[in-house]
Scaffold this active site. Structure first.
Site, PDB file in Angstrom:
ATOM      1  N   ALA A  88     -15.080 -16.223 -27.852  1.00 52.05           N
ATOM      2  CA  ALA A  88     -14.545 -15.822 -29.163  1.00 52.05           C
ATOM      3  C   ALA A  88     -14.932 -14.416 -29.573  1.00 52.05           C
ATOM      4  O   ALA A  88     -14.248 -13.798 -30.392  1.00 52.05           O
ATOM      5  CB  ALA A  88     -15.007 -16.820 -30.229  1.00 52.05           C
TER       6      ALA A  88
ATOM      7  N   GLY B 257     -15.255 -11.905 -27.368  1.00 55.93           N
ATOM      8  CA  GLY B 257     -14.699 -10.950 -26.419  1.00 55.93           C
ATOM      9  C   GLY B 257     -13.450 -10.284 -26.976  1.00 55.93           C
ATOM     10  O   GLY B 257     -12.949 -10.629 -28.049  1.00 55.93           O
ATOM     11  N   ARG B 258     -12.932  -9.324 -26.228  1.00 52.33           N
ATOM     12  CA  ARG B 258     -11.769  -8.577 -26.705  1.00 52.33           C
ATOM     13  C   ARG B 258     -10.538  -9.465 -26.854  1.00 52.33           C
ATOM     14  O   ARG B 258      -9.825  -9.388 -27.861  1.00 52.33           O
ATOM     15  CB  ARG B 258     -11.490  -7.414 -25.754  1.00 52.33           C
ATOM     16  CG  ARG B 258     -12.492  -6.270 -25.892  1.00 52.33           C
ATOM     17  CD  ARG B 258     -12.443  -5.326 -24.726  1.00 52.33           C
ATOM     18  NE  ARG B 258     -12.909  -5.991 -23.519  1.00 52.33           N
ATOM     19  CZ  ARG B 258     -12.944  -5.416 -22.321  1.00 52.33           C
ATOM     20  NH1 ARG B 258     -12.535  -4.164 -22.179  1.00 52.33           N
ATOM     21  NH2 ARG B 258     -13.387  -6.064 -21.269  1.00 52.33           N
ATOM     22  N   MET B 259     -10.285 -10.320 -25.882  1.00 46.66           N
ATOM     23  CA  MET B 259      -9.146 -11.236 -25.999  1.00 46.66           C
ATOM     24  C   MET B 259      -9.456 -12.377 -26.962  1.00 46.66           C
ATOM     25  O   MET B 259      -8.615 -12.765 -27.775  1.00 46.66           O
ATOM     26  CB  MET B 259      -8.769 -11.789 -24.627  1.00 46.66           C
ATOM     27  CG  MET B 259      -7.958 -10.818 -23.786  1.00 46.66           C
ATOM     28  SD  MET B 259      -6.333 -10.434 -24.510  1.00 46.66           S
ATOM     29  CE  MET B 259      -5.528 -12.024 -24.361  1.00 46.66           C
TER      30      MET B 259
ATOM     31  N   GLY C  63      -6.603 -18.631 -20.203  1.00 49.12           N
ATOM     32  CA  GLY C  63      -6.132 -17.291 -19.910  1.00 49.12           C
ATOM     33  C   GLY C  63      -7.053 -16.561 -18.952  1.00 49.12           C
ATOM     34  O   GLY C  63      -6.714 -15.493 -18.456  1.00 49.12           O
ATOM     35  N   THR C  64      -8.206 -17.145 -18.680  1.00 53.29           N
ATOM     36  CA  THR C  64      -9.141 -16.573 -17.719  1.00 53.29           C
ATOM     37  C   THR C  64      -8.560 -16.699 -16.316  1.00 53.29           C
ATOM     38  O   THR C  64      -8.128 -17.781 -15.920  1.00 53.29           O
ATOM     39  CB  THR C  64     -10.489 -17.313 -17.781  1.00 53.29           C
ATOM     40  OG1 THR C  64     -10.958 -17.316 -19.126  1.00 53.29           O
ATOM     41  CG2 THR C  64     -11.513 -16.649 -16.879  1.00 53.29           C
ATOM     42  N   THR C  65      -8.540 -15.606 -15.556  1.00 54.59           N
ATOM     43  CA  THR C  65      -8.008 -15.667 -14.200  1.00 54.59           C
ATOM     44  C   THR C  65      -9.141 -15.861 -13.202  1.00 54.59           C
ATOM     45  O   THR C  65     -10.314 -15.829 -13.545  1.00 54.59           O
ATOM     46  CB  THR C  65      -7.219 -14.390 -13.873  1.00 54.59           C
ATOM     47  OG1 THR C  65      -8.086 -13.255 -14.035  1.00 54.59           O
ATOM     48  CG2 THR C  65      -6.034 -14.228 -14.802  1.00 54.59           C
TER      49      THR C  65
ATOM     50  N   HIS D  26      -6.162  -2.443 -14.258  1.00 56.56           N
ATOM     51  CA  HIS D  26      -6.838  -3.018 -15.416  1.00 56.56           C
ATOM     52  C   HIS D  26      -8.058  -2.183 -15.798  1.00 56.56           C
ATOM     53  O   HIS D  26      -8.511  -1.332 -15.030  1.00 56.56           O
ATOM     54  CB  HIS D  26      -7.283  -4.456 -15.130  1.00 56.56           C
ATOM     55  CG  HIS D  26      -6.179  -5.460 -15.205  1.00 56.56           C
ATOM     56  ND1 HIS D  26      -5.283  -5.665 -14.179  1.00 56.56           N
ATOM     57  CD2 HIS D  26      -5.816  -6.321 -16.194  1.00 56.56           C
ATOM     58  CE1 HIS D  26      -4.426  -6.616 -14.517  1.00 56.56           C
ATOM     59  NE2 HIS D  26      -4.725  -7.023 -15.737  1.00 56.56           N
TER      60      HIS D  26
ATOM     61  N   LYS E 221     -12.919  -5.857 -15.970  1.00 59.99           N
ATOM     62  CA  LYS E 221     -12.295  -7.049 -15.404  1.00 59.99           C
ATOM     63  C   LYS E 221     -13.033  -7.431 -14.139  1.00 59.99           C
ATOM     64  O   LYS E 221     -13.228  -6.605 -13.238  1.00 59.99           O
ATOM     65  CB  LYS E 221     -10.815  -6.791 -15.106  1.00 59.99           C
ATOM     66  CG  LYS E 221     -10.081  -8.015 -14.571  1.00 59.99           C
ATOM     67  CD  LYS E 221      -8.581  -7.765 -14.501  1.00 59.99           C
ATOM     68  CE  LYS E 221      -7.855  -8.968 -13.932  1.00 59.99           C
ATOM     69  NZ  LYS E 221      -8.086 -10.198 -14.728  1.00 59.99           N
TER      70      LYS E 221
ATOM     71  N   GLY F 229      -5.025 -12.395 -11.517  1.00 58.94           N
ATOM     72  CA  GLY F 229      -4.257 -13.627 -11.386  1.00 58.94           C
ATOM     73  C   GLY F 229      -2.776 -13.392 -11.599  1.00 58.94           C
ATOM     74  O   GLY F 229      -1.928 -14.040 -10.971  1.00 58.94           O
TER      75      GLY F 229
END
Length: 282
Positions: free
Chosen positions: A15, A17-19, A115-117, A171, A175, A181
């Site tokens: 929560a 983090g950037r995303m 959403g985590t790859t 990216h 990352k 992904g």
């Protein structure tokens, strides 16, 4: 909203983090969703209000590093009548924990939206079987951008006409996984149209290992670039005699992903299995 016109309860892992913080803002901006959990492993922020930490008004939702405890609390909202409603977990954390987070959420009856790859094909197969056994809608989404879905569909269509293709993804330098992904998913969709690419015409020699990128069994080559200042970018280049054909997508700001995130959160509770890719939900 859910079938009883109540907001959809959502937990966000990563929560701070950037995303993750962008997801919290998106959830907070709509009456259709209710933030019920904010999970992050920053111990110095434990117990603090997530809203205050990311520049919003206080939300009365406090940072917790207890992943399973947060899921257990949220699972109390899951009905026992088989209607497959309940809480949704949105996870933007780290590739090393993505698989375990997904499996644990399913075990608790909380719909994972990942959403985590970095989840492997073997792990994806295992999670698919586990979700189907649990009859629980689950989603692994390499990229939440509608524009990226359109690029992937166009690349898949073009693959029928070109025998030579290479993919480049770029990216930010925080990352953890490479290739992304999203890039792997694009390659998989291209390979559905043709099993073999880039027949060698000469004996190539790399003076620096990796100069030609990573090579998949199909012959497709994937290149990864990591630099500060980048967000997320992908290019697919096809080549033939006398021409090249390029498709590219550029994410300028992470807010571009939020419509896709909210759409998946809303729709995933209607499924009773795992779905892989935003195109399966659009």
């Amino acid at each position: 909203m859910s079938s009883d016109n109540q907001p959809i309860p959502v937990l966000v892992a990563g929560a701070l983090g950037r995303m993750g913080s962008e997801v919290v803002r998106a959830i907070n901006s709509s009456d259709e969703y209710q933030l019920v959990g904010a999970i992050d492993n920053q111990k110095d922020k434990e117990g603090q209000d997530i809203g205050s930490l990311i520049g919003l008004d206080p939300l009365d939702v406090y940072i917790s590093s207890d992943f399973e405890g947060s899921l257990c609390s949220a699972s109390q909202n899951v009905p026992k009548d088989g209607t497959n409603n309940g809480a949704v977990l949105v996870d933007f954390t780290h590739p090393k924990v993505a698989y375990n987070h997904t499996r644990t959420a399913i075990a608790y009856g909380v719909h994972p939206v990942i959403g985590t790859t970095g989840i492997t094909s073997e792990q994806l197969d295992d999670l698919s079987k586990f979700a189907e056994k649990a009859c629980l809608g689950s989603a692994i989404i390499p990229n939440f951008s509608v524009g990226m879905v359109l690029l992937q569909q166009a690349a898949s269509a073009a693959a029928r006409f070109y025998e030579f293709a290479e993919l480049t993804e770029m990216h930010h330098n925080r990352k953890a996984d490479a290739p992304s992904g999203t890039c792997i998913k694009t390659a998989e969709l291209i390979e559905e149209q043709r099993s073999s690419f880039n027949k060698p015409l000469v004996n190539e020699e790399e003076f620096i290992k990796g100069s030609r990128g990573g090579c998949r069994s199909s012959g497709l080559r994937l290149h990864s670039i990591r630099l500060p200042g980048l967000v997320a970018h992908q290019k697919v280049m096809f080549g033939s005699n006398g021409e090249t054909f390029e498709l590219s997508h550029n994410t300028i700001d992470r807010s571009a992903y939020m419509p896709g995130v909210l759409l998946v959160v809303k729709k995933i509770r209607l499924f009773n299995k795992l779905v892989y890719g935003l195109e399966k939900i659009l």
